[in-house]
Write a protein that holds these residues in place. Structure first.
Motif, PDB file in Angstrom:
ATOM      1  N   VAL A  22       0.976  -1.017  -0.052  1.00 28.99           N
ATOM      2  CA  VAL A  22       0.182   0.092   0.011  1.00 28.99           C
ATOM      3  C   VAL A  22       0.798   1.151  -0.101  1.00 28.99           C
ATOM      4  O   VAL A  22       1.671   1.529   0.995  1.00 28.99           O
ATOM      5  N   TYR A  23       0.733   2.014  -0.885  1.00 28.29           N
ATOM      6  CA  TYR A  23       1.508   3.550  -0.961  1.00 28.29           C
ATOM      7  C   TYR A  23       0.301   4.432  -0.663  1.00 28.29           C
ATOM      8  O   TYR A  23      -0.536   4.496  -1.310  1.00 28.29           O
ATOM      9  N   ILE A  24       0.801   5.232   0.092  1.00 27.27           N
ATOM     10  CA  ILE A  24      -0.102   6.144   0.582  1.00 27.27           C
ATOM     11  C   ILE A  24       0.528   7.819   0.680  1.00 27.27           C
ATOM     12  O   ILE A  24       1.795   7.755   1.005  1.00 27.27           O
ATOM     13  N   GLY A  25      -0.279   8.785   0.061  1.00 25.16           N
ATOM     14  CA  GLY A  25       0.427  10.201  -0.134  1.00 25.16           C
ATOM     15  C   GLY A  25       0.159  10.762  -1.503  1.00 25.16           C
ATOM     16  O   GLY A  25      -0.895  10.631  -1.983  1.00 25.16           O
ATOM     17  N   ASP A  26       1.305  11.176  -1.911  1.00 15.27           N
ATOM     18  CA  ASP A  26       1.150  11.884  -3.199  1.00 15.27           C
ATOM     19  C   ASP A  26       1.043  10.720  -4.261  1.00 15.27           C
ATOM     20  O   ASP A  26       2.417  10.149  -4.669  1.00 15.27           O
TER      21      ASP A  26
ATOM     22  N   ILE B 130      -3.249   5.125  -2.311  1.00 16.31           N
ATOM     23  CA  ILE B 130      -4.121   5.761  -1.380  1.00 16.31           C
ATOM     24  C   ILE B 130      -3.738   7.226  -1.553  1.00 16.31           C
ATOM     25  O   ILE B 130      -2.979   7.365  -1.112  1.00 16.31           O
ATOM     26  N   ALA B 131      -4.726   7.990  -2.170  1.00 14.65           N
ATOM     27  CA  ALA B 131      -4.388   9.407  -2.155  1.00 14.65           C
ATOM     28  C   ALA B 131      -5.627  10.284  -2.306  1.00 14.65           C
ATOM     29  O   ALA B 131      -6.464   9.591  -2.958  1.00 14.65           O
ATOM     30  N   PRO B 132      -5.403  11.475  -2.216  1.00 19.23           N
ATOM     31  CA  PRO B 132      -6.711  12.295  -2.938  1.00 19.23           C
ATOM     32  C   PRO B 132      -6.872  12.356  -4.288  1.00 19.23           C
ATOM     33  O   PRO B 132      -6.133  11.908  -5.068  1.00 19.23           O
TER      34      PRO B 132
ATOM     35  N   PRO C  11      -2.548   8.647  -9.373  1.00 14.61           N
ATOM     36  CA  PRO C  11      -1.796   8.319 -10.606  1.00 14.61           C
ATOM     37  C   PRO C  11      -2.685   8.692 -12.033  1.00 14.61           C
ATOM     38  O   PRO C  11      -3.839   8.592 -12.099  1.00 14.61           O
ATOM     39  N   GLU C  12      -2.030   9.467 -13.121  1.00 15.18           N
ATOM     40  CA  GLU C  12      -2.483   9.355 -14.245  1.00 15.18           C
ATOM     41  C   GLU C  12      -3.138   8.376 -15.036  1.00 15.18           C
ATOM     42  O   GLU C  12      -2.596   6.979 -14.841  1.00 15.18           O
ATOM     43  N   LEU C  13      -4.077   8.586 -15.689  1.00 14.43           N
ATOM     44  CA  LEU C  13      -4.975   7.160 -16.122  1.00 14.43           C
ATOM     45  C   LEU C  13      -4.199   6.481 -17.208  1.00 14.43           C
ATOM     46  O   LEU C  13      -4.276   5.343 -17.228  1.00 14.43           O
ATOM     47  N   GLU C  14      -3.216   7.155 -17.849  1.00 17.50           N
ATOM     48  CA  GLU C  14      -2.300   6.343 -18.821  1.00 17.50           C
ATOM     49  C   GLU C  14      -1.306   5.421 -17.797  1.00 17.50           C
ATOM     50  O   GLU C  14      -1.188   4.296 -18.530  1.00 17.50           O
TER      51      GLU C  14
ATOM     52  N   ILE D 280      -6.998   1.737  -6.495  1.00 12.97           N
ATOM     53  CA  ILE D 280      -6.564   3.116  -6.372  1.00 12.97           C
ATOM     54  C   ILE D 280      -7.820   3.806  -5.715  1.00 12.97           C
ATOM     55  O   ILE D 280      -9.035   3.659  -6.283  1.00 12.97           O
ATOM     56  N   THR D 281      -7.652   4.275  -4.461  1.00  8.15           N
ATOM     57  CA  THR D 281      -8.932   5.041  -3.535  1.00  8.15           C
ATOM     58  C   THR D 281      -8.192   6.233  -2.924  1.00  8.15           C
ATOM     59  O   THR D 281      -7.035   6.394  -3.007  1.00  8.15           O
ATOM     60  N   ASP D 282      -9.202   6.874  -2.307  1.00 10.40           N
ATOM     61  CA  ASP D 282      -8.993   7.931  -1.414  1.00 10.40           C
ATOM     62  C   ASP D 282      -8.992   7.598   0.142  1.00 10.40           C
ATOM     63  O   ASP D 282      -9.048   8.505   0.940  1.00 10.40           O
ATOM     64  N   ASP D 283      -9.477   6.347   0.187  1.00  9.12           N
ATOM     65  CA  ASP D 283     -10.160   5.890   1.566  1.00  9.12           C
ATOM     66  C   ASP D 283      -8.877   5.254   2.368  1.00  9.12           C
ATOM     67  O   ASP D 283      -8.256   3.980   1.912  1.00  9.12           O
ATOM     68  N   THR D 284      -8.536   5.595   3.376  1.00  9.10           N
ATOM     69  CA  THR D 284      -7.363   5.252   4.229  1.00  9.10           C
ATOM     70  C   THR D 284      -7.686   3.936   4.813  1.00  9.10           C
ATOM     71  O   THR D 284      -6.911   3.189   5.256  1.00  9.10           O
ATOM     72  N   SER D 285      -8.877   3.476   4.809  1.00  6.67           N
ATOM     73  CA  SER D 285      -9.381   2.254   5.516  1.00  6.67           C
ATOM     74  C   SER D 285      -8.848   1.006   4.646  1.00  6.67           C
ATOM     75  O   SER D 285      -8.644  -0.072   4.869  1.00  6.67           O
ATOM     76  N   ALA D 286      -8.321   1.281   3.396  1.00  5.12           N
ATOM     77  CA  ALA D 286      -7.753   0.338   2.227  1.00  5.12           C
ATOM     78  C   ALA D 286      -6.272  -0.090   2.825  1.00  5.12           C
ATOM     79  O   ALA D 286      -5.893  -1.111   2.210  1.00  5.12           O
ATOM     80  N   VAL D 287      -5.885   0.298   3.784  1.00  5.47           N
ATOM     81  CA  VAL D 287      -4.737  -0.128   4.325  1.00  5.47           C
ATOM     82  C   VAL D 287      -4.963  -1.667   4.853  1.00  5.47           C
ATOM     83  O   VAL D 287      -3.794  -2.245   5.165  1.00  5.47           O
ATOM     84  N   LYS D 288      -6.274  -2.018   5.223  1.00  7.39           N
ATOM     85  CA  LYS D 288      -6.479  -3.267   5.882  1.00  7.39           C
ATOM     86  C   LYS D 288      -5.837  -4.448   5.155  1.00  7.39           C
ATOM     87  O   LYS D 288      -6.031  -4.432   3.672  1.00  7.39           O
TER      88      LYS D 288
END
Length: 333
Positions: free
Chosen positions: A156-160, A183-185, A190-193, A211-219
């Motif tokens: 899980v990568y989180i941030g920018d 996980i990012a706003p 990431p770009e669609l390409e 790919i999500t903005d929900d931090t619960s995805a770290v489970k």
């Protein structure tokens, strides 16, 4: 197989080729620890071309070249005419005539691609704004050292999520069969390409991409990975990034959401985890924050493998240099 080939981005290589480089790096690490000479590049000259500052990349390429018997020459942005009075193509032809290999660390992916097209010698991407392939080899080597394998693990990568690290982790995970979540706003994903490339690679390995903005995805994460919130060249964006990414800080509460006591923490470094840098002191004065993307508690915890990961930049870079320039006997990959 590898001889004479440049190392510009992960998608230029098959899964088997990346696996070979990771395993070769593990072998070279053992040789170094045992003080067994492995000078596959004796008599070679290596140009280290840097537009961006660096600690790990410069140190790793320098020591790797020395260990392999080659002579490295550092060329900073004030040492050459690159991009100022001389075109990238012309610079490539000059350096390619004098050196046996070229490392480039800079901004534009097009520049490292142009170097490779015109130099006539292997060119290695030490980092661009789009990809960070040598970091990927070190990262997945580290995961393999910790867990015994990376296939099927949950990263899980989180941030920018629209920087080079997110791009490379997403695509390389897909190539190697690692389940990856970004996980990012929504506006920093990431770009669609890049997502399309990753999904195409995942169809071959069965990797699950989220790919999500929900931090619960770290489970269920086996690895929590983050990077700085403001990349080199974006120093004017601290105001918006701090406000937007504070909810995505890697801290004890986030780790608890993984529900995995064996989950590890990774970071490509440098990390803003305390006040012991001038940059963080300035951020503290402006925002009253003592930590940014990761807390000091997590960074210094037993879960953190960041310095093992940093050391592995040396061994994986050495593997790339030796494989592409060392006339190695590699019967099949």
């Amino acid at each position: 197989m590898f001889q004479g080939k440049s190392f510009l981005k992960e998608i230029d290589f098959t899964k088997d080729e990346l696996v070979y480089l990771i395993d070769f790096a593990i072998h070279l690490k053992k040789l170094k620890q045992a003080k067994i000479s492995h000078q596959y590049l004796a008599g070679k000259n290596i140009a280290l071309l840097f537009e961006k500052t660096s600690t790990r990349t410069r140190a790793a390429f320098t020591v790797a070249a020395n260990d392999l018997g080659a002579q490295p020459e550092f060329l900073g942005q004030n040492d050459v005419q690159f991009g100022k009075k001389e075109s990238t193509a012309d610079t490539a032809k000059v350096l390619g005539a004098m050196f046996d290999g070229i490392q480039f660390r800079g901004f534009k992916q097009n520049d490292v691609e142009s170097l490779a097209q015109n130099a006539g010698v292997p060119v290695w991407n030490g980092l661009t704004d789009t990809w960070h392939p040598t970091q990927m080899l070190a990262d997945f080597m580290t995961i393999k050292e910790v867990f015994g394998d990376y296939v099927g693990k949950n990263l899980v990568y989180i941030g920018d999520g629209r920087n080079n690290m997110a791009n490379s982790l997403l695509v390389t995970s897909a190539i190697l069969g690692v389940n990856v979540t970004i996980i990012a706003p929504n506006d920093l994903q990431p770009e669609l390409e890049i997502q399309k490339i990753a999904h195409e690679k995942a169809t071959l390995t069965g990797a699950v991409l989220t790919i999500t903005d929900d931090t619960s995805a770290v489970k269920g994460a086996d690895v929590i990975y983050t990077d700085v919130w403001v990349s080199m060249g974006e120093e004017d964006k601290y105001d918006e990034r701090v406000q937007k990414l504070l909810p995505y800080q890697v801290n004890a509460a986030l780790f608890a959401k993984t529900e995995n006591e064996n989950c590890i923490f990774m970071h490509c470094l440098p990390a803003f985890h305390d006040l012991n840098t001038r940059t963080m002191a300035e951020i503290h004065e402006k925002y009253d924050l003592t930590e940014l993307e990761v807390t000091d508690e997590i960074f210094k915890s037993v879960k953190s493998v960041v310095f093992q990961e940093a050391e592995n930049r040396l061994h994986t870079i050495k593997a790339v240099m030796a494989a592409t320039l060392g006339n190695l006997f590699i019967p099949k990959v």
